[in-house]
Design a protein around this motif. Structure first.
Motif, PDB file in Angstrom:
ATOM      1  N   HIS A  23       0.861  -1.191   0.000  1.00  0.00           N
ATOM      2  CA  HIS A  23       0.000   0.000   0.000  1.00  0.00           C
ATOM      3  C   HIS A  23       0.897   1.241   0.000  1.00  0.00           C
ATOM      4  O   HIS A  23       1.030   1.912   1.023  1.00  0.00           O
ATOM      5  CB  HIS A  23      -0.903   0.014   1.232  1.00  0.00           C
ATOM      6  N   PRO A  24       1.507   1.566  -1.133  1.00  0.00           N
ATOM      7  CA  PRO A  24       2.482   2.663  -1.123  1.00  0.00           C
ATOM      8  C   PRO A  24       1.864   4.028  -0.822  1.00  0.00           C
ATOM      9  O   PRO A  24       2.471   4.834  -0.117  1.00  0.00           O
ATOM     10  CB  PRO A  24       3.091   2.619  -2.522  1.00  0.00           C
ATOM     11  N   LEU A  25       0.684   4.317  -1.346  1.00  0.00           N
ATOM     12  CA  LEU A  25       0.057   5.618  -1.081  1.00  0.00           C
ATOM     13  C   LEU A  25      -0.311   5.748   0.389  1.00  0.00           C
ATOM     14  O   LEU A  25      -0.035   6.782   1.020  1.00  0.00           O
ATOM     15  CB  LEU A  25      -1.179   5.809  -1.964  1.00  0.00           C
ATOM     16  N   GLN A  26      -0.906   4.721   0.947  1.00  0.00           N
ATOM     17  CA  GLN A  26      -1.292   4.763   2.347  1.00  0.00           C
ATOM     18  C   GLN A  26      -0.071   4.848   3.257  1.00  0.00           C
ATOM     19  O   GLN A  26      -0.088   5.593   4.242  1.00  0.00           O
ATOM     20  CB  GLN A  26      -2.125   3.524   2.711  1.00  0.00           C
ATOM     21  N   ASP A  27       0.982   4.113   2.926  1.00  0.00           N
ATOM     22  CA  ASP A  27       2.207   4.170   3.732  1.00  0.00           C
ATOM     23  C   ASP A  27       2.843   5.552   3.677  1.00  0.00           C
ATOM     24  O   ASP A  27       3.355   6.066   4.676  1.00  0.00           O
ATOM     25  CB  ASP A  27       3.208   3.121   3.264  1.00  0.00           C
ATOM     26  N   THR A  28       2.791   6.184   2.512  1.00  0.00           N
ATOM     27  CA  THR A  28       3.333   7.534   2.374  1.00  0.00           C
ATOM     28  C   THR A  28       2.523   8.532   3.195  1.00  0.00           C
ATOM     29  O   THR A  28       3.094   9.417   3.857  1.00  0.00           O
ATOM     30  CB  THR A  28       3.343   7.948   0.890  1.00  0.00           C
ATOM     31  N   LEU A  62      -4.979  17.465   7.602  1.00  0.00           N
ATOM     32  CA  LEU A  62      -5.570  17.187   6.289  1.00  0.00           C
ATOM     33  C   LEU A  62      -5.040  15.891   5.681  1.00  0.00           C
ATOM     34  O   LEU A  62      -5.817  15.085   5.142  1.00  0.00           O
ATOM     35  CB  LEU A  62      -5.321  18.367   5.348  1.00  0.00           C
ATOM     36  N   THR A  63      -3.724  15.665   5.771  1.00  0.00           N
ATOM     37  CA  THR A  63      -3.178  14.420   5.226  1.00  0.00           C
ATOM     38  C   THR A  63      -3.640  13.214   6.042  1.00  0.00           C
ATOM     39  O   THR A  63      -3.918  12.150   5.484  1.00  0.00           O
ATOM     40  CB  THR A  63      -1.641  14.442   5.173  1.00  0.00           C
ATOM     41  N   GLY A  64      -3.742  13.366   7.341  1.00  0.00           N
ATOM     42  CA  GLY A  64      -4.228  12.275   8.175  1.00  0.00           C
ATOM     43  C   GLY A  64      -5.689  11.947   7.917  1.00  0.00           C
ATOM     44  O   GLY A  64      -6.078  10.779   7.918  1.00  0.00           O
ATOM     45  N   ALA A  65      -6.494  12.970   7.687  1.00  0.00           N
ATOM     46  CA  ALA A  65      -7.906  12.730   7.392  1.00  0.00           C
ATOM     47  C   ALA A  65      -8.078  12.002   6.056  1.00  0.00           C
ATOM     48  O   ALA A  65      -8.869  11.062   5.949  1.00  0.00           O
ATOM     49  CB  ALA A  65      -8.667  14.051   7.372  1.00  0.00           C
ATOM     50  N   TYR A  66      -7.315  12.412   5.058  1.00  0.00           N
ATOM     51  CA  TYR A  66      -7.382  11.709   3.777  1.00  0.00           C
ATOM     52  C   TYR A  66      -6.831  10.292   3.899  1.00  0.00           C
ATOM     53  O   TYR A  66      -7.364   9.352   3.309  1.00  0.00           O
ATOM     54  CB  TYR A  66      -6.633  12.479   2.682  1.00  0.00           C
ATOM     55  N   GLY A  67      -5.786  10.121   4.688  1.00  0.00           N
ATOM     56  CA  GLY A  67      -5.242   8.791   4.919  1.00  0.00           C
ATOM     57  C   GLY A  67      -6.243   7.880   5.613  1.00  0.00           C
ATOM     58  O   GLY A  67      -6.346   6.698   5.287  1.00  0.00           O
ATOM     59  N   GLN A  68      -6.993   8.414   6.567  1.00  0.00           N
ATOM     60  CA  GLN A  68      -8.046   7.627   7.210  1.00  0.00           C
ATOM     61  C   GLN A  68      -9.119   7.228   6.209  1.00  0.00           C
ATOM     62  O   GLN A  68      -9.659   6.139   6.273  1.00  0.00           O
ATOM     63  CB  GLN A  68      -8.694   8.423   8.355  1.00  0.00           C
TER      64      GLN A  68
END
Length: 106
Positions: A23-28, A62-68
């Motif tokens: 999961h490269p996008l999620q890991d990033t 914002l990045t954490g919310a999108y990651g969730q």
């Protein structure tokens, strides 16, 4: 019954992927959220660094919310919550010390 006895191959040990898939996008997003959260949290305790803490906190939120929103595994969600918490604390303390613009406007 041959399909019932399917062997599981040993997946590569990954810190974030518990399902054995990359999961490269999620890991990033997890790494970015944790880094931004750490920076926001540490700089929030210095009054003069309110610009850095508020902006990194906001971007970390914002990045954490999108990651969730797009996370797949529980490990990713756990790390994102830790990063979101640190980003939130940094953001709110940065806002209390002077805000996003800190006297540059107005």
């Amino acid at each position: 019954m041959a399909q019932a006895m399917r062997r599981q191959s040993a997946p590569a040990i990954s810190l974030f992927a518990t399902d054995g898939k990359p999961h490269p996008l999620q890991d990033t997003l997890v790494a970015a959220t944790l880094i931004l959260g750490a920076v926001a949290f540490v700089t929030a305790f210095f009054h003069n660094l309110h610009l850095l803490s508020s902006w990194t906190g906001l971007i970390g939120i914002l990045t954490g919310a999108y990651g969730q929103f797009i996370s797949v595994t529980t490990r990713e969600r756990f790390a994102l919550i830790v990063g979101l918490g640190a980003s939130g604390i940094g953001f709110f303390l940065g806002m209390a010390h002077g805000g996003l613009f800190g006297g540059w406007l107005g």
